[in-house]
Enzyme design. Structure first.
Site, PDB file in Angstrom:
ATOM      1  N   GLY A  49      -4.841   1.601  50.043  1.00 28.07           N
ATOM      2  CA  GLY A  49      -5.129   2.395  51.231  1.00 28.07           C
ATOM      3  C   GLY A  49      -6.477   1.948  51.759  1.00 28.07           C
ATOM      4  O   GLY A  49      -6.735   0.752  51.892  1.00 28.07           O
ATOM      5  N   SER A  51     -10.388   2.352  50.814  1.00 29.30           N
ATOM      6  CA  SER A  51     -11.243   2.884  49.745  1.00 29.30           C
ATOM      7  C   SER A  51     -12.392   3.747  50.272  1.00 29.30           C
ATOM      8  O   SER A  51     -12.818   4.698  49.617  1.00 29.30           O
ATOM      9  CB  SER A  51     -11.787   1.743  48.880  1.00 29.30           C
ATOM     10  OG  SER A  51     -12.533   0.848  49.674  1.00 29.30           O
ATOM     11  N   CYS A  81      -5.226  -2.419  44.698  1.00 27.01           N
ATOM     12  CA  CYS A  81      -5.911  -2.709  45.961  1.00 27.01           C
ATOM     13  C   CYS A  81      -7.089  -1.739  46.169  1.00 27.01           C
ATOM     14  O   CYS A  81      -8.072  -1.833  45.445  1.00 27.01           O
ATOM     15  CB  CYS A  81      -4.907  -2.716  47.104  1.00 27.01           C
ATOM     16  SG  CYS A  81      -5.468  -3.732  48.469  1.00 27.01           S
ATOM     17  N   ILE A 141      -2.836  -7.132  50.985  1.00 30.95           N
ATOM     18  CA  ILE A 141      -3.126  -6.561  52.306  1.00 30.95           C
ATOM     19  C   ILE A 141      -4.616  -6.223  52.367  1.00 30.95           C
ATOM     20  O   ILE A 141      -5.069  -5.288  51.705  1.00 30.95           O
ATOM     21  CB  ILE A 141      -2.288  -5.284  52.563  1.00 30.95           C
ATOM     22  CG1 ILE A 141      -0.788  -5.574  52.381  1.00 30.95           C
ATOM     23  CG2 ILE A 141      -2.573  -4.722  53.952  1.00 30.95           C
ATOM     24  CD1 ILE A 141       0.099  -4.324  52.387  1.00 30.95           C
ATOM     25  N   ARG A 142      -5.353  -7.021  53.116  1.00 26.25           N
ATOM     26  CA  ARG A 142      -6.816  -6.842  53.168  1.00 26.25           C
ATOM     27  C   ARG A 142      -7.359  -6.557  51.760  1.00 26.25           C
ATOM     28  O   ARG A 142      -8.073  -5.580  51.505  1.00 26.25           O
ATOM     29  CB  ARG A 142      -7.196  -5.724  54.154  1.00 26.25           C
ATOM     30  CG  ARG A 142      -6.860  -6.101  55.607  1.00 26.25           C
ATOM     31  CD  ARG A 142      -6.999  -4.960  56.584  1.00 26.25           C
ATOM     32  NE  ARG A 142      -8.327  -4.345  56.568  1.00 26.25           N
ATOM     33  CZ  ARG A 142      -9.405  -4.838  57.166  1.00 26.25           C
ATOM     34  NH1 ARG A 142      -9.336  -5.985  57.813  1.00 26.25           N
ATOM     35  NH2 ARG A 142     -10.538  -4.199  57.132  1.00 26.25           N
ATOM     36  N   HIS A 177      -0.390  -5.269  45.901  1.00 16.84           N
ATOM     37  CA  HIS A 177       0.426  -4.041  45.937  1.00 16.84           C
ATOM     38  C   HIS A 177       1.707  -4.215  45.123  1.00 16.84           C
ATOM     39  O   HIS A 177       2.773  -4.458  45.711  1.00 16.84           O
ATOM     40  CB  HIS A 177       0.806  -3.720  47.394  1.00 16.84           C
ATOM     41  CG  HIS A 177      -0.296  -3.125  48.190  1.00 16.84           C
ATOM     42  ND1 HIS A 177      -0.415  -1.767  48.425  1.00 16.84           N
ATOM     43  CD2 HIS A 177      -1.344  -3.708  48.821  1.00 16.84           C
ATOM     44  CE1 HIS A 177      -1.489  -1.538  49.166  1.00 16.84           C
ATOM     45  NE2 HIS A 177      -2.068  -2.697  49.419  1.00 16.84           N
ATOM     46  N   GLU A 179       3.554  -2.094  43.907  1.00 13.41           N
ATOM     47  CA  GLU A 179       4.538  -1.048  44.236  1.00 13.41           C
ATOM     48  C   GLU A 179       5.392  -1.448  45.438  1.00 13.41           C
ATOM     49  O   GLU A 179       6.397  -0.812  45.720  1.00 13.41           O
ATOM     50  CB  GLU A 179       3.820   0.297  44.484  1.00 13.41           C
ATOM     51  CG  GLU A 179       3.146   0.468  45.833  1.00 13.41           C
ATOM     52  CD  GLU A 179       1.825  -0.280  45.989  1.00 13.41           C
ATOM     53  OE1 GLU A 179       1.443  -1.067  45.088  1.00 13.41           O
ATOM     54  OE2 GLU A 179       1.170  -0.096  47.038  1.00 13.41           O
TER      55      GLU A 179
HETATM   56  N1  GLN Z   1      -9.412  -3.165  52.471  1.00 15.37           N
HETATM   57  C1  GLN Z   1      -9.068  -1.893  51.873  1.00 15.37           C
HETATM   58  C2  GLN Z   1     -10.311  -1.207  51.373  1.00 15.37           C
HETATM   59  O1  GLN Z   1     -11.344  -1.724  51.410  1.00 15.37           O
HETATM   60  C3  GLN Z   1      -8.068  -2.051  50.764  1.00 15.37           C
HETATM   61  C4  GLN Z   1      -6.738  -2.492  51.319  1.00 15.37           C
HETATM   62  C5  GLN Z   1      -5.556  -1.996  50.596  1.00 15.37           C
HETATM   63  O2  GLN Z   1      -5.623  -1.107  49.744  1.00 15.37           O
HETATM   64  N2  GLN Z   1      -4.437  -2.524  50.981  1.00 15.37           N
HETATM   65  O3  GLN Z   1     -10.231  -0.104  50.916  1.00 15.37           O
END
Ligand code: GLN
Length: 204
Positions: A49, A51, A81, A141-142, A177, A179
Site C-alpha cells: 500500500g 507506507s 512491499c 509496484i513502486r 506482492h 499475494e
Molecule cells: N511505494 C510504496 C511506499 O512507499 C510501497 C508500494 C507498495 O506497497 N506497492 O509505501
C-alpha cells in the site's frame, strides 16, 4: 496450535488479496483496524500500500505501540512491499515523520527501483524451496529496494543481485506482492514457520 488466526493489517492497501491467499490455504484471518482486533491473533500480515499513510494510520488507530510490543514478544509477521518498509530498521526517502517497527535489520529505499522500473513483473528463482523449485512470479509496484543487510538477516531470494525476500527470526519480508501471484508458497511457508497446516494446502 492447529488452526492459527492470522491478523491482516487492514488500515489501507492490498489486504484483501492476502486474506484470499490465506483463506485458500485454510487459515482464518481477521482484519486488524483497532488494538482490540489484535487480541488472540497468532501472527500478522502487513500488506502493500502506502507506507507513509499506513504509518500515520498506525498512530491514529492506536495500533503502533501494541503491534510493536507483540513484535518484541516474537509474534511472526509477514510484510510485503509497504509492509516491508514498515518492518525495516531504516527507511530512506520516506517522510521525516514516517515510523517503522525496526523488526528486521535492513535499510530500504522507498520506490528504490526508480522511475523506469516503477512497476514491473519478473520471475524470481527460489533456491530456498530447493534446486528444482519453480520461479515465483514477482509483481513489483513502486517497490522498496533493500540497500543494506544487517547481520543475521537471511536472504531467501534475490532479483538482479538485490535481496527481495528476507527473514530474520519471526519476521519475513518481500519487496514485491506475492499475494497478487497465483502461488501460495510464500504464504504457506509463513504459516508453516509457526504451525502445521493441512498438507494439501502446501502444494500450489
Ligand atoms: N511505494 C510504496 C511506499 O512507499 C510501497 C508500494 C507498495 O506497497 N506497492 O509505501
Amino acid at each position: 496450535m492447529q488452526v492459527p488466526t492470522i491478523g491482516v493489517l487492514a488500515l489501507q492497501g492490498a489486504f484483501q488479496s492476502h486474506q484470499q491467499r490465506l483463506a485458500e490455504l485454510g487459515a482464518p484471518t481477521r482484519q486488524i483496524r483497532t488494538p482490540a482486533d489484535l487480541v488472540g491473533i497468532d501472527a500478522l500480515v502487513m500488506p502493500g500500500g502506502e507506507s507513509t499513510t499506513m504509518s500515520k494510520l498506525l498512530v491514529t488507530s492506536g495500533l503502533f505501540e501494541p503491534i510493536a510490543a507483540r513484535i518484541v514478544d516474537g509474534m511472526p509477521v509477514f510484510g510485503t512491499c509497504a509492509g516491508m518498509i514498515l518492518l525495516a530498521t531504516e527507511v530512506l526517502d520516506g517522510r521525516p515523520d514516517q515510523l517503522s517497527f525496526g523488526a528486521i535489520d535492513i535499510t530500504v529505499q522507498r520506490n528504490g527501483y526508480g522511475r523506469q522500473l516503477d512497476s514491473f513483473e519478473t520471475e524470481i528463482s527460489m533456491p530456498a524451496f530447493g534446486d528444482d523449485a519453480a520461479p515465483f512470479h514477482g509483481v513489483f509496484i513502486r517497490a522498496p529496494k533493500v540497500v543494506r543487510l544487517g547481520v543475521g538477516v537471511e536472504v531467501l531470494a534475490e532479483h538482479d543481485g538485490v535481496p527481495v525476500i528476507l527473514r530474520q527470526r519471526a519476521i519475513t519480508v518481500a519487496s514485491f506482492h506475492p499475494e497478487l501471484a497465483n502461488d501460495h508458497r510464500l504464504h504457506a511457508q509463513f504459516l508453516n514457520s509457526f504451525t502445521r497446516i493441512p498438507s494439501h494446502a502446501e502444494t500450489s
